[in-house]
Design a protein around this motif. Structure first.
Motif, short mmCIF file in Angstrom:
data_model
loop_
_atom_site.label_atom_id
_atom_site.label_comp_id
_atom_site.label_asym_id
_atom_site.label_seq_id
_atom_site.Cartn_x
_atom_site.Cartn_y
_atom_site.Cartn_z
N ILE A 1 21.92 59.85 26.07
CA ILE A 1 20.48 60.09 26.03
C ILE A 1 19.81 59.26 24.93
O ILE A 1 18.59 59.29 24.81
N ASN B 1 17.47 56.40 31.95
CA ASN B 1 16.65 56.92 30.87
C ASN B 1 15.29 57.42 31.36
O ASN B 1 14.57 58.09 30.62
N LYS B 2 14.96 57.10 32.62
CA LYS B 2 13.61 57.40 33.11
C LYS B 2 13.55 58.62 34.01
O LYS B 2 12.47 59.00 34.45
N ARG C 1 16.71 57.25 25.48
CA ARG C 1 15.44 57.95 25.71
C ARG C 1 14.65 58.16 24.42
O ARG C 1 13.46 58.50 24.48
N ASP D 1 12.49 57.26 21.62
CA ASP D 1 11.59 56.18 21.22
C ASP D 1 10.89 56.53 19.91
O ASP D 1 10.78 57.69 19.53
N LEU E 1 15.19 67.45 27.74
CA LEU E 1 14.95 66.33 28.64
C LEU E 1 14.39 66.80 29.97
O LEU E 1 13.51 66.17 30.55
N ASN F 1 10.76 65.82 31.66
CA ASN F 1 10.65 65.15 32.96
C ASN F 1 9.84 65.97 33.95
O ASN F 1 9.44 65.47 34.99
#
Length: 285
Positions: free
Chosen positions: A18, A233-234, A21, A23, A279, A283
């Motif tokens: 992860i 990651n998206k 992911r 940032d 996560l 999402n």
């Protein structure tokens, strides 16, 4: 004689698979993750990948360095996790591990391996503790089979066969998943450090990644060991099954939440926390 059950005496934060992911300010991201948990007092971070050598290689190296710097500033130790390496990525994967071990010298004190070939390699090239990773635990695991899942389970790695194997290969730690509604950790391996993953359980994985097919033409989709740009990651894929059971595809792995697992241990153990709940929440928003 009283039958004493131990709880975890060490807690670790699992950032494997992860890290791409995360940032912006890594410190703020990790602190945000920790603040959402019901457990704290982490003394260790896991970084790398369990499931994908592409993810291990293609994650921005600055993110690894940021984790190392965070661990150094907060006096944490690091376990480097190396996934099974496809032949095409073997040399690059070993080189990446070497670079990270050099960068994290004094902080990275363990390597978790997930294929047996690395057992032959690492002791001959590195002086570092080795863990038998969760992918090497071949115990059955499937919450959709209620009777099977409700049984108390002792992992195979506590058998005499594995004890001999671990001793012969100088393995100092093993990693388990909460494969059933309750698992038992016996005293069999007193000289081996036992770690338990939670609340998410690794169920299975494959060599074909659906995420790597994103944006590719039909004739190029769903290829074995296909190269990617870490499209995983998206997104997170949720699969709803009968019996109100949800399975989730994180990268090349299939996992399920087993946060009610009862861990019955005769020895202290390390608890490795996977922050996938955060996560999923992100999402869905």
């Amino acid at each position: 004689m009283m039958n004493i059950q131990y709880s975890s005496d060490e807690k670790a934060l699992n950032l494997c698979d992860i890290l791409g992911r995360l940032d912006g300010n890594i410190n703020l991201w990790i602190n945000k993750l920790i603040n959402t948990f019901t457990i704290n007092d982490f003394s260790r971070i896991y970084m790398g990948s369990y499931y994908c050598d592409h993810y291990f290689l293609y994650t921005n190296k600055d993110k690894y360095k940021n984790i190392i710097n965070y661990a150094r500033d907060n006096k944490l130790k690091i376990t480097l996790v190396i996934p099974p390496l496809f032949e095409s990525n073997l040399e690059k994967g070993i080189a990446c591990a070497y670079d990270l071990l050099h960068e994290g010298d004094g902080l990275i004190d363990e390597v978790t391996i997930n294929d047996w070939g690395m057992i032959d390699y690492f002791p001959n090239h590195f002086c570092i503790k080795l863990n038998m990773g969760r992918l090497l635990q071949k115990d059955n695991r499937d919450p959709r089979y209620k009777d099977f899942f409700s049984e108390q389970h002792i992992h195979r790695c506590f058998s005499n066969y594995y004890k001999k194997l671990l001793d012969e290969n100088n393995i100092s730690g093993i990693e388990l998943d909460c494969t059933h509604s309750s698992i038992i950790i016996p005293k069999t391996l007193l000289d081996i450090r036992v770690s338990v993953h939670g609340p998410w359980t690794y169920m299975s994985m494959g060599s074909i990644c659906i995420y790597s097919s994103m944006g590719k033409k039909i004739s190029d989709k769903f290829r074995f060991a296909d190269k990617c740009s870490c499209e995983c990651n998206k997104a997170v894929v949720q699969m709803e099954c009968e019996g109100n059971i949800n399975l989730y595809r994180f990268g090349r792995s299939i996992q399920f939440n087993n946060n009610n697992c009862k861990i019955i241990s005769k020895v202290p153990y390390r608890y490795i926390y996977s922050p996938f709940n955060q996560l999923i929440k992100e999402n869905k928003t």
